[in-house]
Design a protein around this motif. Structure first.
Motif, mmCIF file in Angstrom:
data_model
loop_
_atom_site.group_PDB
_atom_site.id
_atom_site.type_symbol
_atom_site.label_atom_id
_atom_site.label_comp_id
_atom_site.label_asym_id
_atom_site.label_seq_id
_atom_site.Cartn_x
_atom_site.Cartn_y
_atom_site.Cartn_z
ATOM 1 N N LEU A 101 -6.649 11.431 -2.410
ATOM 2 C CA LEU A 101 -6.959 10.170 -1.737
ATOM 3 C C LEU A 101 -8.185 9.519 -2.360
ATOM 4 O O LEU A 101 -8.214 8.306 -2.593
ATOM 5 N N LEU A 102 -9.211 10.324 -2.637
ATOM 6 C CA LEU A 102 -10.405 9.775 -3.278
ATOM 7 C C LEU A 102 -10.080 9.260 -4.673
ATOM 8 O O LEU A 102 -10.527 8.183 -5.076
ATOM 9 N N GLY A 133 -8.722 2.206 -7.233
ATOM 10 C CA GLY A 133 -8.753 0.877 -6.617
ATOM 11 C C GLY A 133 -10.162 0.293 -6.521
ATOM 12 O O GLY A 133 -10.363 -0.728 -5.858
ATOM 13 N N GLU A 134 -11.132 0.948 -7.166
ATOM 14 C CA GLU A 134 -12.530 0.491 -7.164
ATOM 15 C C GLU A 134 -13.045 0.329 -5.744
ATOM 16 O O GLU A 134 -13.774 -0.609 -5.410
ATOM 17 N N ASP A 184 7.959 10.680 6.561
ATOM 18 C CA ASP A 184 7.339 9.344 6.558
ATOM 19 C C ASP A 184 6.042 9.341 5.755
ATOM 20 O O ASP A 184 5.207 8.456 5.905
ATOM 21 N N ALA A 185 5.845 10.338 4.884
ATOM 22 C CA ALA A 185 4.587 10.432 4.131
ATOM 23 C C ALA A 185 4.436 9.244 3.193
ATOM 24 O O ALA A 185 5.418 8.751 2.632
ATOM 25 N N GLU A 186 3.199 8.832 3.049
ATOM 26 C CA GLU A 186 2.892 7.616 2.284
ATOM 27 C C GLU A 186 3.510 7.619 0.889
ATOM 28 O O GLU A 186 3.221 8.482 0.071
ATOM 29 N N GLY A 187 4.323 6.640 0.642
ATOM 30 C CA GLY A 187 4.858 6.432 -0.696
ATOM 31 C C GLY A 187 5.855 7.459 -1.182
ATOM 32 O O GLY A 187 6.323 7.381 -2.309
ATOM 33 N N ASN A 200 -2.915 4.109 -1.365
ATOM 34 C CA ASN A 200 -4.212 4.749 -1.145
ATOM 35 C C ASN A 200 -5.335 4.220 -2.005
ATOM 36 O O ASN A 200 -6.490 4.582 -1.820
ATOM 37 N N SER A 201 -5.003 3.347 -2.939
ATOM 38 C CA SER A 201 -6.077 2.744 -3.713
ATOM 39 C C SER A 201 -6.490 1.422 -3.077
ATOM 40 O O SER A 201 -7.499 0.852 -3.431
ATOM 41 N N ALA A 202 -5.740 0.974 -2.112
ATOM 42 C CA ALA A 202 -6.035 -0.314 -1.497
ATOM 43 C C ALA A 202 -6.247 -0.199 -0.001
ATOM 44 O O ALA A 202 -6.440 -1.191 0.688
#
Lengths: 384, 384
Positions: free
Chosen positions: A291-292, A298-299, B258-261, B379-381
């Motif tokens: 996740l990090l 994504g800055e 239903d896990a993300e992506g 998770n980057s946004a």
């Protein structure tokens, strides 16, 4: 310069046809002496490739006169036939390199796991490479060991009359206990096996072992250090060890800089830890937090994910005393909201995370990469 | 049906304005008795959110009469102010629910870490939710705790005259030692606190604790089991425990689904392990291998990455006795190439990996997801 920067070494890199696309895939590095001292560090994965098992045995003999390296196939999880193939590789090299015996020839392989190597191409390739051996062949050797690497990696450090040079490959499956990397270091310093071993282990512990691109540990990691003694100079141990560490650090940084699909290099410094082991454990936990890694891509200075990662470790700390800086901005103070996260500038490739455990005097640095869609694409299509 | 399937419970789910997009974000579950027994299991992350610290205290009192749950903010890493906010939340609930005290009211939060909750919206929302409490409010409550969940999750199991129902949220940061999940289970069976505790711990150990979507452990994980005793029936412990485990297993599978992506649900079964701990350690190592997760996404039966992951564990095994099947095809036999990988059909969402350690009689199942570009994007946004 690479592995031929030091006197007493010749090298070659050729296309043996192991890779179907015709790219270079076979490298040969020869130590022409007078000394043939060597040290090696190998993967700590319990599932070890055949060339790792072979080269560990060779190292026990204390002398390495040549290294055969191939890309295009890892020869891992290939059973007894895979080990026979590695043995045949060393025998073939001994045959084309007069005066050498198979028991002094290390072998390293990289590529897909679980596939036998095309020996009908590899063995003739060794003869072809031997014919091209040159004191200027270091770059070609470094190119021939690339897999998904976008660039070849070399580094050199010099002392007073002696040199340490090296080459590395590795762009994925990079994790501690060694990254998926093949590294050959050479020196013309006149250093014996135990001296090489100490310098190499001390260097890898704080360089290659602290690179964690994707948390995945390879079956094939191999780092070799060969000494020819050709300079006739025996440097003080610390001076020599510094040079080895400098070359390892340089190559480790190049590996991180070329990690598969990465857009950011993440320098994680854990400070004020109760012990160096704590610092390394926390650094690795942060380095492996998907996740990090996505947030960094994504800055997004998402320090909550740093705390969440620290919280999974056994390191000594109190949650309400943790501090975290991202690119110098202390976004988390005393386990809670610190400076304004809007102050964090994450436009550049290098991102620095500092985790302050407020628990002691020790520290460690771990290097990692962000997690990107490109990483997923490269690694979901790698074997197909 | 959800948390109001069992008699004696009312629930509500409303939009309090915590989420800026106006979606439901506040749920209230009330146990109307006659019994108010409860058990809880919380994150093993050492960095715990304020509501976790609060609810752990509430559980020590042995009675829970209501649960306030919010999405839109985790209230984690928010310092003393965050804890005060959780306390104020329980006080407000006690005020609008006559006959209840704050010390019997559990609180659970989910959303971004490191941000204080908008209490000016949350507190009035509790009054609004109390006004909408209904024995048919279970679905609305389940909807209000969603974050990146694409669907709300509920499950029910029935015994002879009694029922266990539940709701869950969670779609990322799913890992053992609990996933990022909030789960509330309710029952009208007449079971005391110790009976609930044993049933809940035995169930979570083999369900929620064996879900590992992305290896990331949350600061907020909370699983509560509340008993109203309203059915007047006290089932045999094993019968009751079976029902609790059935509901937990159902919800855990819904979380993975239903896990993300994610595009694949990966069932990892480790068999013939020397101990259950070994089986779980190996299963988790496989579940967390990013390279393998990418390969599964690419429908590539890359068993070498399974062996590579097994090799990083401390479990008892011999590398040359390992066997791996993917969707029933034994692609790896005795640590080497097995059946033709072309036989593996990976078109469907569920992918089954069987790792045979050939070291004993124990086994375990871990559920994971593939790693996809969509996961990276989500998770980057997330916080921006």
């Amino acid at each position: 310069m690479s592995v031929t920067a030091a006197q007493g070494f010749t090298a070659a890199g050729i296309a043996a046809g192991i890779k179907e696309n015709g790219n270079p895939d076979l490298a040969l590095v020869v130590n022409n002496g007078p000394r043939h001292a060597a040290a090696g560090v190998f993967t700590s994965n319990r599932v070890k490739a055949a060339p790792v098992l072979w080269s560990e045995q060779v190292l026990k003999g204390g002398e390495v006169s040549a290294v055969v390296l191939n890309s295009g196939g890892a020869n891992a999880c290939t059973g007894p036939k895979g080990f026979q193939d590695t043995h045949a590789t060393a025998e073939k090299a001994a045959q084309v390199l007069p005066g050498h015996s198979a028991g002094e020839i290390a072998v390293a392989s990289t590529g897909l796991i679980g596939v036998l190597l095309p020996m009908d191409r590899l063995l003739p390739g060794i003869g072809k490479a031997a014919a091209e051996l040159s004191p200027y062949g270091g770059e070609k050797a470094a190119i021939a060991i690339k897999t998904t690497d976008t660039v070849h990696k070399t580094a050199v450090a010099t002392g007073d009359g002696w040199t340490v040079g090296g080459m590395a490959k590795g762009a994925g499956m990079l994790a501690p206990g060694l990254a998926t990397m093949l590294v050959v270091l050479t020196t013309d310093a006149d250093v014996d096996g135990p001296g090489l071993d100490k310098a190499l282990r001390d260097a890898t512990r704080v360089t290659f072992d602290r690179v964690d691109s994707d948390g995945c540990m390879s079956t094939n990691d191999t780092v070799l250090l060969l000494a020819s003694g050709a300079s006739g100079v025996t440097p003080a141990h610390d001076e020599f060890a510094d040079a080895v560490r400098t070359v390892c650090d340089d190559l480790a940084r190049q590996l991180i800089g070329d990690a598969e699909g990465a857009s950011k290099d993440i320098r994680i410094e854990v400070v004020n830890a109760a012990s160096e082991d704590d610092a390394v454990e926390v650094g690795r936990s942060i380095a492996r937090n998907n996740l990090l890694k996505c947030a960094i891509h994504g800055e997004d200075p998402n320090w909550g994910r740093v705390l969440s990662a620290i919280g999974t470790t056994r390191a000594a700390f109190e949650p309400d005393r943790l501090n975290v800086a991202i690119n110098g901005v202390w976004v988390c103070r005393d386990g809670s909201v610190g400076e304004d996260r809007e102050l964090v500038d994450m436009r550049y490739r290098e991102v620095r995370i500092t985790a302050d455990l407020a628990a002691g005097p020790e520290s460690a640095v771990i290097w990692a990469n962000d997690l990107t869609a490109d990483y997923v694409h490269e690694n979901s299509a790698y074997s197909s």
